[in-house]
Enzyme design. Structure first.
Site, PDB file in Angstrom:
ATOM      1  N   TYR A 103       0.811  -1.234  -0.394  1.00  0.00           N
ATOM      2  CA  TYR A 103      -0.235   0.104   0.151  1.00  0.00           C
ATOM      3  C   TYR A 103       0.539   1.342   0.113  1.00  0.00           C
ATOM      4  O   TYR A 103       1.629   1.326   0.829  1.00  0.00           O
ATOM      5  CB  TYR A 103      -1.200   0.120   1.195  1.00  0.00           C
ATOM      6  CG  TYR A 103      -1.859   0.994   1.678  1.00  0.00           C
ATOM      7  CD1 TYR A 103      -2.950   1.311   0.813  1.00  0.00           C
ATOM      8  CD2 TYR A 103      -0.862   2.710   2.007  1.00  0.00           C
ATOM      9  CE1 TYR A 103      -3.783   2.281   1.135  1.00  0.00           C
ATOM     10  CE2 TYR A 103      -1.848   3.131   2.292  1.00  0.00           C
ATOM     11  CZ  TYR A 103      -3.031   3.812   1.673  1.00  0.00           C
ATOM     12  OH  TYR A 103      -3.024   4.806   1.600  1.00  0.00           O
ATOM     13  N   GLU A 142      -3.722   7.317  -3.867  1.00  0.00           N
ATOM     14  CA  GLU A 142      -3.317   6.395  -3.270  1.00  0.00           C
ATOM     15  C   GLU A 142      -3.271   5.531  -4.185  1.00  0.00           C
ATOM     16  O   GLU A 142      -4.059   5.394  -5.336  1.00  0.00           O
ATOM     17  CB  GLU A 142      -4.882   6.155  -2.455  1.00  0.00           C
ATOM     18  CG  GLU A 142      -4.290   5.203  -1.598  1.00  0.00           C
ATOM     19  CD  GLU A 142      -5.892   4.385  -0.687  1.00  0.00           C
ATOM     20  OE1 GLU A 142      -6.821   4.797  -1.396  1.00  0.00           O
ATOM     21  OE2 GLU A 142      -6.133   4.414   0.073  1.00  0.00           O
TER      22      GLU A 142
END
Ligand code: GDP
Ligand code: MN
Length: 403
Positions: A125, A213
């Site tokens: 991530y 993101e």
């Protein structure tokens, strides 16, 4: 403003971030054509079909009509159109869309980057966002990629590494290395990740985004680092500097009433309640929503008509509120500071007559300059409009209207 995954990946590519390649398609036939093209260009023979909506959780989400997931794998060219058909035009429900889901108008046909038989594809991530409290940008990284990051933050916060970046200095090379190190990478993968982070940060800064993101970032078995997904928030206040980005707006992803309000220069947010409200000033609008709740109602919307409410803005506001079928009463709460209450009252009466056939009761609370004159105009109009000068009276009238 939000944009689609395929658009975000285009931006990333421009800044040198390696991405899972793909093309967008709007029909099953087009899906086959672009898959063919991907096959020629990348040699891939497996494809991922990804619903393009402004919400995450697509992989686990379901298309209501066909029960297909929002992200599916096709193991041959022939499977592509058939699987795309099960997604296109359907309603995708994910944990982020709410139970009503979102209609899918486009799919991204991407190369499969989780090579078949790949022993160790690893998902990470990575995001860059604004830390308002610190007045800095922050890079967040985690080895727990592909999962819901909110859940990781709640259950295992130690698994999220944060690196704060002073916007005046920019990302320092040692900081990118620190992040890659925190992800426990080595050798070629480490170097690729450092490059990836640098390019990602550059994409974030040069687009004036408030968030970029990538979840998951994939490390392939041959140590490539790729963006598999991308979610971007562009700062609306900076869009005037980016005409090309403003053009990426997809109105079909937004609430139609909010779009219409924006076109009339009104600040409108649709809510679930039964009392429509029209107010000048954001603070007063918030207070008005509290009053509605206290009198037993639920606000149907937030609507700030701005400092200089006139007949046109009042009419535009009326029309938008009236399109919401849940609205059982409307509370107009205007403070006459710059604008005089008698002018607003005339505006309300004029707009009411122009629209005609308004079935719900309307309560108008005018306070400030010429409040009495305003109230008189409302009372004498002969319309189904009640006036109040005190907020308390307005709340009582709303209560009566809902009873
Ligand atoms: P999200 O569910 O909306 O966040 O969509 P993502 O783009 O993150 O995709 C969801 C999941 O699909 C990822 O976490 C991967 O596990 C899977 N996925 C994405 N691309 C590929 C691929 O190329 N091959 C395979 N096998 N799975 C993929
Ligand atoms: Mn994702």
């Amino acid at each position: 403003m939000n944009i689609h995954e395929y658009q975000a990946k285009e931006i990333l590519k421009k800044h040198g971030v390696k991405v899972q390649e793909g093309y967008v398609a709007e029909t099953a036939e087009e899906a086959r054509q672009v898959a063919q093209k991907l096959n020629t260009e990348t040699g891939t023979s497996w494809y991922v079909i990804k619903a393009q909506i402004h919400a995450g959780g697509r992989g686990k989400g379901k298309i209501q009509q066909t029960n297909s997931n929002g992200v599916v794998l096709a193991k041959s060219l022939d499977e592509v159109p058939e699987k795309a058909k099960n997604i296109l035009g359907g309603t995708l429900v994910t944990h982020q869309t709410g139970p009503e889901g979102k209609k899918v108008n486009k799919v991204l046909i991407a190369q499969d980057v989780y090579y078949p038989g790949d022993s160790e594809p690893k998902e990470y991530y990575l995001s860059v966002l604004l830390d308002r409290a610190k007045g800095c940008n922050v890079i967040m990284a985690s080895t727990e990629g592909g999962m819901d990051i909110e859940e990781v933050a709640e259950k295992t916060p130690e698994k999220i590494h944060k690196e704060w970046i002073d916007p005046a200095i920019g990302l320092q090379p040692f900081q990118a290395r620190k992040v890659a190190f925190a992800l426990r990478l080595e050798g070629k993968a480490f170097k690729e990740m450092v490059k990836f982070i640098g390019s990602l940060y550059e994409a974030y800064v040069s687009t004036d985004s408030s968030m970029f993101e990538i979840n998951p970032v994939l490390k392939t078995s041959d140590d490539q680092i790729l963006a598999v997904d991308a979610k971007v928030n562009l700062d609306d206040n900076a869009l005037f500097r980016h005409k090309d980005l403003a053009d990426l707006r997809d109105l079909s992803e937004e609430d139609p009433l909010e779009v219409e309000a924006g076109e009339s220069g009104l600040n409108y947010v649709k809510l679930d309640g039964n009392v429509g409200c029209m107010v000048n000033g954001a603070g007063l609008a918030m207070a008005t929503m509290d009053i509605i709740k206290l009198s037993g109602g639920e606000p149907a919307n937030f609507l700030d008509v701005g400092g200089s409410a006139n007949a046109q803005t009042v009419e535009a506001g009326f029309r938008i509120i009236l399109k919401d079928p849940n609205v059982k009463a409307i509370l107009i709460n205007i403070f006459g500071g710059i604008v005089r209450c008698d002018r607003v009252a005339n505006g309300v009466v004029e707009a009411y007559k122009k629209i005609g056939d308004i079935k719900v009761p309307i309560i108008v609370r005018l306070q400030g300059t010429n409040a009495e004159e305003g109230a008189k105009i409302i009372e004498e109009s002969g319309l189904k409009v009640k006036s109040a000068i005190l907020l308390k009276d307005a709340a009582e009238r709303v209560e009566e209207a809902l009873a």
